[in-house]
Write a protein that holds these residues in place. Structure first.
Motif, PDB file in Angstrom:
ATOM      1  N   ASP A 130      38.309  40.889  40.046  1.00  0.00           N
ATOM      2  CA  ASP A 130      37.042  41.555  40.319  1.00  0.00           C
ATOM      3  C   ASP A 130      37.310  42.988  40.739  1.00  0.00           C
ATOM      4  O   ASP A 130      37.987  43.230  41.748  1.00  0.00           O
ATOM      5  CB  ASP A 130      36.316  40.801  41.436  1.00  0.00           C
ATOM      6  CG  ASP A 130      34.926  41.362  41.694  1.00  0.00           C
ATOM      7  OD1 ASP A 130      34.552  42.326  40.995  1.00  0.00           O
ATOM      8  OD2 ASP A 130      34.236  40.837  42.582  1.00  0.00           O
ATOM      9  N   PRO A 131      36.807  43.996  39.988  1.00  0.00           N
ATOM     10  CA  PRO A 131      37.062  45.384  40.354  1.00  0.00           C
ATOM     11  C   PRO A 131      36.250  45.834  41.558  1.00  0.00           C
ATOM     12  O   PRO A 131      36.522  46.884  42.129  1.00  0.00           O
ATOM     13  CB  PRO A 131      36.647  46.147  39.082  1.00  0.00           C
ATOM     14  CG  PRO A 131      35.599  45.281  38.459  1.00  0.00           C
ATOM     15  CD  PRO A 131      35.993  43.864  38.772  1.00  0.00           C
ATOM     16  N   ASP A 132      35.259  45.060  41.947  1.00  0.00           N
ATOM     17  CA  ASP A 132      34.393  45.458  43.051  1.00  0.00           C
ATOM     18  C   ASP A 132      35.048  45.071  44.367  1.00  0.00           C
ATOM     19  O   ASP A 132      34.703  44.085  45.009  1.00  0.00           O
ATOM     20  CB  ASP A 132      33.026  44.788  42.903  1.00  0.00           C
ATOM     21  CG  ASP A 132      32.019  45.341  43.903  1.00  0.00           C
ATOM     22  OD1 ASP A 132      30.882  44.837  43.920  1.00  0.00           O
ATOM     23  OD2 ASP A 132      32.369  46.269  44.671  1.00  0.00           O
ATOM     24  N   GLN A 133      36.035  45.886  44.795  1.00  0.00           N
ATOM     25  CA  GLN A 133      36.794  45.565  45.997  1.00  0.00           C
ATOM     26  C   GLN A 133      35.944  45.576  47.265  1.00  0.00           C
ATOM     27  O   GLN A 133      36.119  44.694  48.114  1.00  0.00           O
ATOM     28  CB  GLN A 133      37.974  46.526  46.129  1.00  0.00           C
ATOM     29  CG  GLN A 133      38.992  46.086  47.166  1.00  0.00           C
ATOM     30  CD  GLN A 133      40.228  46.955  47.133  1.00  0.00           C
ATOM     31  OE1 GLN A 133      40.356  47.886  47.928  1.00  0.00           O
ATOM     32  NE2 GLN A 133      41.125  46.668  46.210  1.00  0.00           N
ATOM     33  N   PRO A 134      35.045  46.533  47.454  1.00  0.00           N
ATOM     34  CA  PRO A 134      34.208  46.494  48.665  1.00  0.00           C
ATOM     35  C   PRO A 134      33.413  45.194  48.785  1.00  0.00           C
ATOM     36  O   PRO A 134      33.279  44.643  49.883  1.00  0.00           O
ATOM     37  CB  PRO A 134      33.287  47.708  48.496  1.00  0.00           C
ATOM     38  CG  PRO A 134      34.060  48.651  47.640  1.00  0.00           C
ATOM     39  CD  PRO A 134      34.805  47.775  46.681  1.00  0.00           C
ATOM     40  N   ARG A 135      32.881  44.693  47.665  1.00  0.00           N
ATOM     41  CA  ARG A 135      32.137  43.439  47.715  1.00  0.00           C
ATOM     42  C   ARG A 135      33.041  42.292  48.123  1.00  0.00           C
ATOM     43  O   ARG A 135      32.653  41.402  48.892  1.00  0.00           O
ATOM     44  CB  ARG A 135      31.512  43.153  46.349  1.00  0.00           C
ATOM     45  CG  ARG A 135      30.623  41.909  46.329  1.00  0.00           C
ATOM     46  CD  ARG A 135      30.104  41.623  44.920  1.00  0.00           C
ATOM     47  NE  ARG A 135      31.188  41.303  44.016  1.00  0.00           N
ATOM     48  CZ  ARG A 135      31.711  40.080  43.900  1.00  0.00           C
ATOM     49  NH1 ARG A 135      31.243  39.081  44.637  1.00  0.00           N
ATOM     50  NH2 ARG A 135      32.683  39.845  43.050  1.00  0.00           N
ATOM     51  N   GLN A 136      34.277  42.322  47.618  1.00  0.00           N
ATOM     52  CA  GLN A 136      35.222  41.271  47.970  1.00  0.00           C
ATOM     53  C   GLN A 136      35.572  41.334  49.457  1.00  0.00           C
ATOM     54  O   GLN A 136      35.692  40.302  50.121  1.00  0.00           O
ATOM     55  CB  GLN A 136      36.487  41.401  47.121  1.00  0.00           C
ATOM     56  CG  GLN A 136      37.410  40.195  47.211  1.00  0.00           C
ATOM     57  CD  GLN A 136      38.557  40.271  46.227  1.00  0.00           C
ATOM     58  OE1 GLN A 136      38.626  41.201  45.424  1.00  0.00           O
ATOM     59  NE2 GLN A 136      39.451  39.317  46.275  1.00  0.00           N
ATOM     60  N   LEU A 137      35.732  42.549  49.989  1.00  0.00           N
ATOM     61  CA  LEU A 137      36.024  42.691  51.423  1.00  0.00           C
ATOM     62  C   LEU A 137      34.873  42.170  52.271  1.00  0.00           C
ATOM     63  O   LEU A 137      35.090  41.518  53.300  1.00  0.00           O
ATOM     64  CB  LEU A 137      36.310  44.162  51.749  1.00  0.00           C
ATOM     65  CG  LEU A 137      37.650  44.711  51.257  1.00  0.00           C
ATOM     66  CD1 LEU A 137      37.720  46.219  51.477  1.00  0.00           C
ATOM     67  CD2 LEU A 137      38.806  44.023  51.978  1.00  0.00           C
ATOM     68  N   ARG A 138      33.650  42.435  51.830  1.00  0.00           N
ATOM     69  CA  ARG A 138      32.492  41.912  52.571  1.00  0.00           C
ATOM     70  C   ARG A 138      32.493  40.383  52.541  1.00  0.00           C
ATOM     71  O   ARG A 138      32.137  39.732  53.532  1.00  0.00           O
ATOM     72  CB  ARG A 138      31.193  42.473  51.977  1.00  0.00           C
ATOM     73  CG  ARG A 138      30.958  43.940  52.263  1.00  0.00           C
ATOM     74  CD  ARG A 138      29.526  44.339  51.938  1.00  0.00           C
ATOM     75  NE  ARG A 138      29.214  44.168  50.527  1.00  0.00           N
ATOM     76  CZ  ARG A 138      29.390  45.110  49.607  1.00  0.00           C
ATOM     77  NH1 ARG A 138      29.897  46.290  49.944  1.00  0.00           N
ATOM     78  NH2 ARG A 138      29.062  44.885  48.333  1.00  0.00           N
ATOM     79  N   ARG A 139      32.889  39.827  51.411  1.00  0.00           N
ATOM     80  CA  ARG A 139      32.933  38.368  51.311  1.00  0.00           C
ATOM     81  C   ARG A 139      33.990  37.791  52.246  1.00  0.00           C
ATOM     82  O   ARG A 139      33.793  36.741  52.856  1.00  0.00           O
ATOM     83  CB  ARG A 139      33.228  37.980  49.872  1.00  0.00           C
ATOM     84  CG  ARG A 139      33.131  36.490  49.617  1.00  0.00           C
ATOM     85  CD  ARG A 139      33.248  36.182  48.138  1.00  0.00           C
ATOM     86  NE  ARG A 139      33.097  34.758  47.884  1.00  0.00           N
ATOM     87  CZ  ARG A 139      33.166  34.208  46.670  1.00  0.00           C
ATOM     88  NH1 ARG A 139      33.370  34.987  45.606  1.00  0.00           N
ATOM     89  NH2 ARG A 139      33.024  32.910  46.523  1.00  0.00           N
TER      90      ARG A 139
END
Length: 651
Positions: A14-23
């Protein structure tokens, strides 16, 4: 086997790293109270530790030059208390943060395991068992340092850095500017290193999964038997060594990625005290503002104290980026689509009569390669495995399904307990679509005895109680008697406490089948599915197992998937499948009179299967008439021979 050949291919990262960090942060939400306490302890500890250089400054600039011994004693005591308080706070924050981290790992393991329990049979037919085990063990285990200490380390080091920088500015802003001039460069370097290690970590975890799959497959009882009998032991060892070599390379690359650049940062940070002394000396030499000895020593102390949390912060950033690869692999499993869901408002049946209907049922496997017992999709769209199947099986009735290999027999049996869902039409139980039933009702209503008997590496009693955990010993004995296996179990030295071995390999095929039947009798389902339950047994053993099956089938709705047609002649209905369609149906007598496909299958079966008298004659020639297949071989000393096929091995 390379990791990319391990079966199921995950989606791209997943290129959306900020979203992954929020998860990831959401994983810690249930424990925010404890984390807040950790934050307070960390902040207090950082502030107390920063006070030490100021106490040192007063000692050097005031207490010692002025000879104030009372003040000197108080300041020294303050430095000691600062060290004690910092240590106590550190122990407490470690205890709390480690507990929180372990709880988060527990939540992740449980969530992944629960998700996999909900996956359809198709997922497991295309995914290696070792790959699944690696996700739960290696990937989540690899995140231990991140979830147990990263949050605390991040808060602690960030607080220390901020407090230290403020203190340094309070002492001398010019020296502070000199100390922090290279910090942006250090941050950029650490981010580059983190991206490199994340990429390598992804490859490393795939390789670990491949190794786990190799170990699971080749070091199981079945794998050892196959390897030994095929003479492939040395070859398997070489293959494993090759896999291990790849892992060595990835581990070294992961450890050394950016190591030289991080070392440069360490060297520069360690050299900063010398730069501070040099800058202060030059300023004094060229007539600049003088700096007291206490201020200079206190500043250097703060600057050296800044080194540890700064480097730790940079390392934490690298560790977080590396751990994102592990979180990504875990989230891939948590995001797997569950194709067999319990309905939002499920129907619960308190009493199940057992009427089963197939109404224009169609089924085809997915085009991605999902496979069943009777074939594999080759990556392209397949013809329907079942097409337009209509049948009604009244409560208490018996149905036998026969047909050539690949005709859809096992697939039909899988649709009743919802191991797969139909792709057209519907299957009903007592008039209710099985897709509308709650899982508990379906599990209580439908029992399955298959050709592949699975027993846990546990005692006979534990294996039976898997069907009914609260079953009494007497209930176990009654179920075993009905399955024609009680006498054999009772004859073993440890009786029902005998450990069956991995996959039941300490018991013969017929014994394992009868244990599976006893387990199902204990469950007492109103609908019974027998999926070629005797096809792997010889005729004499089949006869003994068939007696147990007859006891199990009494007063139940039964669907028998038959390989040997001699076992289905008494069925009330016989269904002949061919290419997923119903070719013939009727009783044995009626179908024989039609002289169609069923009659042809019976004649073919009769040619292949030797008559029972042949076995008896062979037994007579061996001098062992009356000895059953289940009786263990005897060793020369008269004891039980240590063979894994029988019910007990010595020692």
């Amino acid at each position: 086997m390379r990791p990319e050949d391990s079966g199921w291919t995950p989606p791209p990262p997943d290129p959306d790293q900020p979203r992954q960090l929020r998860r990831i942060l959401r994983l810690f939400r249930p424990y925010r109270g404890r984390l807040a306490l950790v934050g307070l302890l960390v902040a207090a500890s950082s502030l107390v530790s920063v006070a030490t250089p100021f106490l040192l400054k007063e000692i050097l600039d005031t207490a010692i030059p002025e000879g104030r011994t009372g003040l000197l004693s108080l300041l020294a005591l303050g430095m000691i208390l600062s060290a004690v308080v910092t240590s106590v706070f550190g122990v407490l924050q470690t205890l709390i943060s480690t507990t929180v981290g372990q709880r988060v790992m527990h939540d992740l393991r449980t969530a992944v395991y629960g998700r996999l329990q909900r996956m359809s049979l198709a997922f497991f037919t295309r995914t290696r068992t070792g790959e699944v085990q690696s996700r739960i063990a290696n990937d989540i285990g690899g995140m231990q340092a991140t979830v147990t200490s990263t949050a605390t380390s991040l808060v602690s080091n960030l607080t220390s850095v901020v407090a230290t920088v403020v203190a340094m500015l309070a002492l001398d802003w010019r020296l502070t500017v000199v100390s922090l001039a290279l910090l942006p460069l250090f941050v950029w370097i650490s981010r580059r290193v983190g991206r490199e290690r994340k990429k390598i970590a992804t490859q490393r975890q795939k390789q670990m999964a491949a190794m786990a799959a190799t170990v699971t497959e080749s070091l199981s009882v079945s794998g050892i038997l196959l390897g030994r009998t095929m003479g492939r032991g040395d070859s398997l060892t070489r293959n494993f060594a090759t896999e291990s070599e790849r892992l060595i390379d990835l581990e070294v690359r992961s450890s050394m990625a950016g190591r030289w650049r991080m070392s440069v940062i360490g060297i520069v940070m360690a050299a900063m005290p010398a730069v501070i002394y040099w800058a202060a000396g030059l300023a004094l030499h060229f007539g600049g503002p003088s700096i007291s000895l206490g201020t200079l020593v206190a500043f250097v102390s703060l600057q050296q104290g800044l080194f540890r949390p700064t480097v730790s912060l940079l390392s934490t950033g690298v560790q977080i980026q590396t751990s994102l690869a592990l979180f990504q692999r875990i989230f891939e499993y948590l995001d797997l689509p569950v194709d067999i869901e319990e309905p939002a408002e499920p129907v619960r049946l308190d009493t199940v009569k057992g009427e089963v209907r197939f109404e224009n049922v169609q089924f085809r496997y997915d085009a991605d390669g999902a496979e069943g017992d009777e074939g594999t999709a080759g990556g392209s769209v397949r013809a329907p495995v079942l097409d337009g199947v209509d049948l009604t099986l009244p409560a208490g009735g018996s149905l036998a399904v026969v047909g050539p290999t690949g005709s859809g027999k096992s697939t039909l049996s899988h649709l009743v307990p919802r191991l797969y869902d139909v792709t057209g039409g519907r299957v009903t139980l007592d008039g209710v679509d099985v897709r509308d039933l709650d899982f508990d009702t379906l599990a209580r209503a439908v029992g399955v005895v298959s050709q592949e008997t699975y027993l846990f590496h546990a005692s006979v009693a534990d294996n039976l109680r898997f069907a009914k955990p609260d079953a009494t010993d007497e209930e176990l004995h009654e179920a075993a008697r009905a399955a024609q296996i009680h006498d054999h179990i009772a004859s073993l030295p440890e009786g029902y406490d005998t450990v069956v071995g991995e996959r039941g390999h300490r018991f013969s095929g017929g014994e394992k089948q009868r244990l599976a039947i006893a387990r199902t009798i204990l469950r007492d389902p109103p609908v019974l599915i027998l999926d070629e339950a005797t096809s792997a047994l010889d005729t004499r053993t089949e006869h003994a197992v068939q007696q147990a099956i007859d006891a199990l089938s009494a007063n139940r709705t039964s669907i028998t998937i038959a390989h040997r047609l001699s076992t289905v002649r008494s069925a009330e209905q016989i269904l002949v499948l061919d290419s997923g369609c119903i070719a013939e149906r009727g009783t044995h007598e009626a179908l024989m009179e039609e002289n169609g496909r069923y009659a042809a299958l019976v004649r073919k079966d009769a040619r292949i299967e030797p008559p029972a008298s042949h076995h008896e004659s062979a037994a007579t020639l061996r001098g062992d008439r009356g000895k059953s297949e289940e009786e263990p071989e005897r060793s020369p000393s008269g004891g039980l021979a240590p063979t894994p096929a029988h019910g007990w091995t010595p020692g």
